[in-house]
Enzyme design. Structure first.
Site, mmCIF file in Angstrom:
data_model
loop_
_atom_site.group_PDB
_atom_site.id
_atom_site.type_symbol
_atom_site.label_atom_id
_atom_site.label_comp_id
_atom_site.label_asym_id
_atom_site.label_seq_id
_atom_site.Cartn_x
_atom_site.Cartn_y
_atom_site.Cartn_z
ATOM 1 N N ASN A 155 1.973 93.271 55.495
ATOM 2 C CA ASN A 155 0.591 93.572 55.108
ATOM 3 C C ASN A 155 0.507 94.708 54.097
ATOM 4 O O ASN A 155 -0.410 94.756 53.267
ATOM 5 C CB ASN A 155 -0.252 93.899 56.336
ATOM 6 C CG ASN A 155 0.325 95.019 57.178
ATOM 7 O OD1 ASN A 155 1.433 94.893 57.708
ATOM 8 N ND2 ASN A 155 -0.408 96.112 57.321
ATOM 9 N N HIS B 203 -1.366 96.060 67.227
ATOM 10 C CA HIS B 203 -1.281 94.707 66.663
ATOM 11 C C HIS B 203 -1.124 93.626 67.738
ATOM 12 O O HIS B 203 -0.575 92.554 67.473
ATOM 13 C CB HIS B 203 -0.130 94.611 65.653
ATOM 14 C CG HIS B 203 -0.207 95.648 64.566
ATOM 15 N ND1 HIS B 203 -1.280 95.748 63.723
ATOM 16 C CD2 HIS B 203 0.662 96.627 64.200
ATOM 17 C CE1 HIS B 203 -1.068 96.743 62.872
ATOM 18 N NE2 HIS B 203 0.090 97.297 63.141
ATOM 19 N N TYR C 116 4.731 101.470 51.698
ATOM 20 C CA TYR C 116 3.457 102.011 52.168
ATOM 21 C C TYR C 116 2.690 102.712 51.052
ATOM 22 O O TYR C 116 1.935 103.663 51.279
ATOM 23 C CB TYR C 116 3.668 102.944 53.367
ATOM 24 C CG TYR C 116 4.019 102.170 54.623
ATOM 25 C CD1 TYR C 116 3.075 101.896 55.590
ATOM 26 C CD2 TYR C 116 5.308 101.665 54.805
ATOM 27 C CE1 TYR C 116 3.388 101.157 56.724
ATOM 28 C CE2 TYR C 116 5.634 100.917 55.920
ATOM 29 C CZ TYR C 116 4.674 100.661 56.875
ATOM 30 O OH TYR C 116 4.979 99.927 57.976
ATOM 31 N N HIS D 34 6.070 95.031 61.766
ATOM 32 C CA HIS D 34 4.629 95.266 61.936
ATOM 33 C C HIS D 34 4.317 96.286 63.019
ATOM 34 O O HIS D 34 3.590 97.257 62.769
ATOM 35 C CB HIS D 34 3.926 93.942 62.217
ATOM 36 C CG HIS D 34 2.453 93.964 61.948
ATOM 37 N ND1 HIS D 34 1.887 94.627 60.878
ATOM 38 C CD2 HIS D 34 1.403 93.378 62.604
ATOM 39 C CE1 HIS D 34 0.583 94.454 60.881
ATOM 40 N NE2 HIS D 34 0.258 93.702 61.917
ATOM 41 N N ASP E 6 9.475 97.869 58.171
ATOM 42 C CA ASP E 6 8.463 98.927 58.113
ATOM 43 C C ASP E 6 9.090 100.279 57.759
ATOM 44 O O ASP E 6 8.885 101.270 58.444
ATOM 45 C CB ASP E 6 7.718 99.008 59.446
ATOM 46 C CG ASP E 6 7.025 97.704 59.798
ATOM 47 O OD1 ASP E 6 5.801 97.655 59.735
ATOM 48 O OD2 ASP E 6 7.725 96.715 60.121
ATOM 49 N N HIS F 259 6.817 88.877 59.362
ATOM 50 C CA HIS F 259 6.368 90.257 59.550
ATOM 51 C C HIS F 259 5.667 90.468 60.888
ATOM 52 O O HIS F 259 5.986 91.399 61.623
ATOM 53 C CB HIS F 259 5.440 90.684 58.407
ATOM 54 C CG HIS F 259 5.068 92.137 58.493
ATOM 55 N ND1 HIS F 259 6.011 93.140 58.421
ATOM 56 C CD2 HIS F 259 3.861 92.759 58.680
ATOM 57 C CE1 HIS F 259 5.417 94.324 58.546
ATOM 58 N NE2 HIS F 259 4.112 94.123 58.712
#
Length: 457
Positions: A233, A328, A198, A355, A168, A318
């Site tokens: 994601n 999450h 991102y 994540h 991330d 992930h």
């Protein structure tokens, strides 16, 4: 040398004694109270030197390498030329500025909304010697650029090797701090657990633009150290309002994986062997239930693992299967219910995930006895279970996830909402030393560490 290693291991064992007692007692671990005043969680401005475009017309940029085969004797070199395709070959050799061999690669480009990518090159170099430093050159004339990489040692049960683990990451000043700290760590390869740039937080042509800036941003590492990619994601880039409905389009054009070498049918899940480690990469956002391609592939790949040759079995994904953060929470439960029994059967040593924008490490727990009728709904200590580690704390613009569940679950050993990265230093077939390093006001601070004992040996 051996005596120094033994002394180091003894110190870590003594330091970990309290936590080991907690495992046996079934008591929960530590929730760190540390709170750092991080830089704002906003992306670095486009004109910052971190995104600098290399000098020269059509100079190669966004250079990155990854393993190119199953056993570490090949590398995939990738780069982008912004103006025209230009030369599509890589010159390489074992002496600086002396390139004995040249290989041709492939080149392609794509559009995303009205953004048109540069020309994306991929070149596979095979038949390399183990544990050797290679120099390579791409581009031509005054615009050419030179880099280097080192191949891993031969696949061997006692081969020592040091991995970095990042997740991330994004492209903020916190991201830059994480990246710089990793470069100083002495690790040789990054295990990246998803969510790269991102760019999906932008719209229209800015999406492709932020994929480009991130490629230049991480080049200071990716051009020299292989990064083993898992997708998250934020790589899906599903944007129907822009007419873009093909998942992972930006990621798959830019970042290749050696999936065919492990008999995978998809670049998003694959496996490699590197030194004494067998590394399996899974896709949290691709079908994984029974009869799907990923399920069938993993079933066969786990059978291929030979712990006599690669004693360390590492899994990357992930979405964490165990997560005590409010962010999450329970999102990994479906994959856990499908694969956890396999991870225990094959004695996976450690599972790294991202994540959640915080750090967390588990004890060895499992929840394989649970079903919807028997009432055994709580995870229990299990010596055959892997250690689960969440490292979604690279520094992206969404900021930290600081709301952990209270009370801390019994399976959770240590957790903290800070930015950082991890390292896993394999010493031999039986022991590895793990560190999580917090980025604390510009300094790398080793905050959580323990000796990881190999599950097979």
């Amino acid at each position: 040398m051996e005596r120094r290693v033994q002394t180091m291991l003894l110190k870590f064992v003594l330091a970990s004694f309290v936590l080991l007692v907690s495992i046996r007692d079934g008591s929960a671990g530590i929730t760190s109270s540390f709170i750092r005043s991080e830089w704002p969680a906003v992306d670095i401005p486009l004109d910052h030197e971190a995104f600098a475009v290399p000098k020269g017309y059509n100079a190669p940029q966004q250079v990155h390498i990854t393993q190119g085969d199953y056993d570490g004797k090949a590398v995939i070199i990738s780069w982008v030329t912004p103006d025209e395709p230009g030369p599509n070959h890589v010159q390489y050799g074992t002496s600086e500025s002396k390139f004995q061999t040249s290989l041709e690669g492939t080149v392609t480009n794509y559009t995303f909304y009205e953004y048109k990518s540069g020309y994306i090159h991929h070149c596979v170099i095979e038949g390399l010697e183990y544990k050797t430093k290679y120099y390579y050159r791409i581009g031509s004339g005054d615009s050419s650029r030179e880099f280097w990489f080192e191949t891993p040692p031969k696949v061997d049960p006692d081969a020592s090797y040091k991995f970095g683990i990042i997740g991330d990451l994004g492209q903020t000043f916190n991201s830059l701090s994480t990246l710089e700290h990793y470069i100083q760590s002495g690790a040789e390869t990054v295990l990246f657990v998803g969510d790269l740039c991102y760019a999906d937080r932008y719209e229209y042509n800015d999406v492709g633009l932020r994929w480009d800036t991130w490629g230049r941003f991480v080049e200071r590492s990716t051009a020299y150290h292989p990064w083993i990619w898992a997708a998250g994601n934020h790589e899906i880039d599903y944007m129907p309002y822009m007419g873009e409905v093909v998942p992972f389009k930006n990621f798959l054009y830019r970042y290749t994986t050696p999936y065919l070498a492990s008999n995978s049918s998809n670049p998003l899940w694959y496996a490699v062997r590197r030194a004494s480690a067998h590394i399996i990469v899974l896709s949290s956002y691709s079908p994984f239930v029974k009869y799907t391609p990923q399920y069938m592939w993993l079933q066969e790949e786990l059978k291929r693992v030979d712990r006599e040759k690669t004693p360390w079995l590492i899994v990357l994904m992930h979405v964490p299967l165990y997560n005590s953060n409010g962010a999450h929470y329970m999102e990994g439960e479906s994959m856990r219910s499908v694969f956890e029994s396999w991870f225990i059967k094959y004695k996976v040593d450690v599972i790294f995930a991202g994540h959640v924008h915080a750090y967390e490490r588990s004890y060895r727990f499992s929840n394989i006895d649970y079903n919807i009728t028997n009432g055994n709904r709580y995870p229990l200590p299990d010596k055959s279970a892997p250690v689960y580690i969440t490292v979604g704390d690279g520094g992206n613009q969404e900021g930290l996830a600081s709301k952990f569940l209270d009370p801390q679950p019994e399976y959770s050993a240590f957790r903290e909402a800070s930015y950082g990265h991890s390292t896993l230093e394999i010493k031999n077939r039986t022991h590895a030393i793990y560190h999580w390093n917090r980025n604390d006001d510009g300094k790398k601070v080793p905050t959580d560490s323990f000796v990881l004992h190999n599950q097979y040996w």
